[in-house]
Motif scaffolding. Structure first.
Motif, mmCIF file in Angstrom:
data_model
loop_
_atom_site.group_PDB
_atom_site.id
_atom_site.type_symbol
_atom_site.label_atom_id
_atom_site.label_comp_id
_atom_site.label_asym_id
_atom_site.label_seq_id
_atom_site.Cartn_x
_atom_site.Cartn_y
_atom_site.Cartn_z
ATOM 1 N N PRO A 137 -10.846 4.045 6.353
ATOM 2 C CA PRO A 137 -9.876 5.151 6.249
ATOM 3 C C PRO A 137 -9.426 5.457 4.386
ATOM 4 O O PRO A 137 -10.639 4.675 3.903
ATOM 5 C CB PRO A 137 -8.551 4.541 6.045
ATOM 6 N N THR A 138 -9.796 7.134 4.634
ATOM 7 C CA THR A 138 -9.707 6.792 3.031
ATOM 8 C C THR A 138 -8.961 6.601 2.554
ATOM 9 O O THR A 138 -7.670 6.370 2.897
ATOM 10 C CB THR A 138 -9.273 8.728 2.895
ATOM 11 N N ILE A 139 -8.341 6.812 1.241
ATOM 12 C CA ILE A 139 -7.445 5.567 -0.290
ATOM 13 C C ILE A 139 -6.552 7.307 0.535
ATOM 14 O O ILE A 139 -5.196 6.147 0.607
ATOM 15 C CB ILE A 139 -7.864 5.883 -1.126
ATOM 16 N N PRO A 140 -6.023 8.297 0.224
ATOM 17 C CA PRO A 140 -4.771 8.323 0.667
ATOM 18 C C PRO A 140 -4.299 8.088 1.801
ATOM 19 O O PRO A 140 -2.649 7.862 2.162
ATOM 20 C CB PRO A 140 -4.966 9.804 0.954
ATOM 21 N N THR A 141 -4.955 7.890 3.213
ATOM 22 C CA THR A 141 -4.498 7.639 4.387
ATOM 23 C C THR A 141 -3.781 6.239 3.989
ATOM 24 O O THR A 141 -2.865 6.238 4.587
ATOM 25 C CB THR A 141 -5.695 7.318 5.107
ATOM 26 N N LEU A 142 -4.937 5.065 3.802
ATOM 27 C CA LEU A 142 -4.302 3.859 3.864
ATOM 28 C C LEU A 142 -3.748 3.967 2.898
ATOM 29 O O LEU A 142 -1.970 3.054 2.901
ATOM 30 C CB LEU A 142 -5.519 2.794 2.839
ATOM 31 N N GLU A 143 -3.162 4.756 1.972
ATOM 32 C CA GLU A 143 -1.875 4.041 0.849
ATOM 33 C C GLU A 143 -0.701 4.375 1.561
ATOM 34 O O GLU A 143 0.345 4.169 1.913
ATOM 35 C CB GLU A 143 -1.922 5.536 -0.426
ATOM 36 N N LYS A 144 -0.672 5.518 2.880
ATOM 37 C CA LYS A 144 0.602 6.770 3.388
ATOM 38 C C LYS A 144 0.797 5.136 4.722
ATOM 39 O O LYS A 144 1.772 4.338 5.317
ATOM 40 C CB LYS A 144 0.140 7.539 4.747
ATOM 41 N N ILE A 145 -0.130 4.703 5.073
ATOM 42 C CA ILE A 145 -0.343 3.436 5.798
ATOM 43 C C ILE A 145 0.615 2.127 5.171
ATOM 44 O O ILE A 145 1.559 1.806 5.838
ATOM 45 C CB ILE A 145 -1.704 2.368 6.701
ATOM 46 N N CYS A 146 -0.167 1.771 4.150
ATOM 47 C CA CYS A 146 0.647 0.359 3.049
ATOM 48 C C CYS A 146 2.139 1.475 2.960
ATOM 49 O O CYS A 146 3.014 0.411 2.801
ATOM 50 C CB CYS A 146 -0.145 0.470 2.018
ATOM 51 N N ILE A 147 2.773 2.469 2.584
ATOM 52 C CA ILE A 147 3.946 2.988 2.654
ATOM 53 C C ILE A 147 5.106 2.867 3.585
ATOM 54 O O ILE A 147 5.700 2.198 3.640
ATOM 55 C CB ILE A 147 3.883 4.459 1.779
ATOM 56 N N ALA A 148 3.616 2.808 4.956
ATOM 57 C CA ALA A 148 4.817 2.204 6.084
ATOM 58 C C ALA A 148 5.061 1.282 6.212
ATOM 59 O O ALA A 148 6.046 0.705 7.262
ATOM 60 C CB ALA A 148 3.989 3.398 7.290
ATOM 61 N N ASN A 180 5.430 -0.982 3.624
ATOM 62 C CA ASN A 180 6.372 -0.869 3.138
ATOM 63 C C ASN A 180 5.942 -2.603 2.191
ATOM 64 O O ASN A 180 5.762 -3.203 1.300
ATOM 65 C CB ASN A 180 7.857 -2.132 3.550
ATOM 66 N N ILE A 181 4.372 -2.052 1.902
ATOM 67 C CA ILE A 181 3.700 -3.034 0.935
ATOM 68 C C ILE A 181 2.841 -2.166 -0.024
ATOM 69 O O ILE A 181 2.462 -0.795 0.210
ATOM 70 C CB ILE A 181 2.517 -4.029 1.447
ATOM 71 N N SER A 182 2.260 -2.161 -1.332
ATOM 72 C CA SER A 182 0.610 -1.503 -2.252
ATOM 73 C C SER A 182 -0.414 -2.223 -1.641
ATOM 74 O O SER A 182 -0.610 -3.275 -1.025
ATOM 75 C CB SER A 182 1.178 -3.172 -3.499
ATOM 76 N N LEU A 183 -1.376 -1.295 -2.027
ATOM 77 C CA LEU A 183 -2.853 -1.674 -2.107
ATOM 78 C C LEU A 183 -3.004 -2.652 -2.090
ATOM 79 O O LEU A 183 -4.182 -3.635 -1.658
ATOM 80 C CB LEU A 183 -3.141 -0.513 -2.239
#
Length: 74
Positions: free
Chosen positions: A45-56, A58-61
């Motif tokens: 995944p792209t970094i922005p997509t992975l960031e959205k997944i992590c937010i969902a 409730n974890i950090s990158l």
């Protein structure tokens, strides 16, 4: 490969939360088709997509990439 590690990690958190890929797509506010392609083709995944997944989840990158014994904060 790193792609497999990332998709496996996403699948781990999906299982941990009991979420389907549809639920994750909704929680992460990303298109279901994009998530499905990512998981089925084991694309990175792209970094922005992975960031959205992590937010969902409730974890950090940083937590996402901590590949030790499925470390998840409880």
């Amino acid at each position: 490969m790193i792609e497999n590690d990332i998709t496996n990690r996403i699948r781990y958190y999906m299982e941990y939360y009991g979420w389907s890929s549809y639920r994750l797509a909704k929680e992460a506010k990303i298109p279901y088709s994009s998530l499905s392609n990512l998981l089925n083709r084991k694309n990175c995944p792209t970094i922005p997509t992975l960031e959205k997944i992590c937010i969902a989840f409730n974890i950090s990158l940083a937590e996402f990439f901590r590949f030790t014994e499925n470390s998840h904060k409880d």
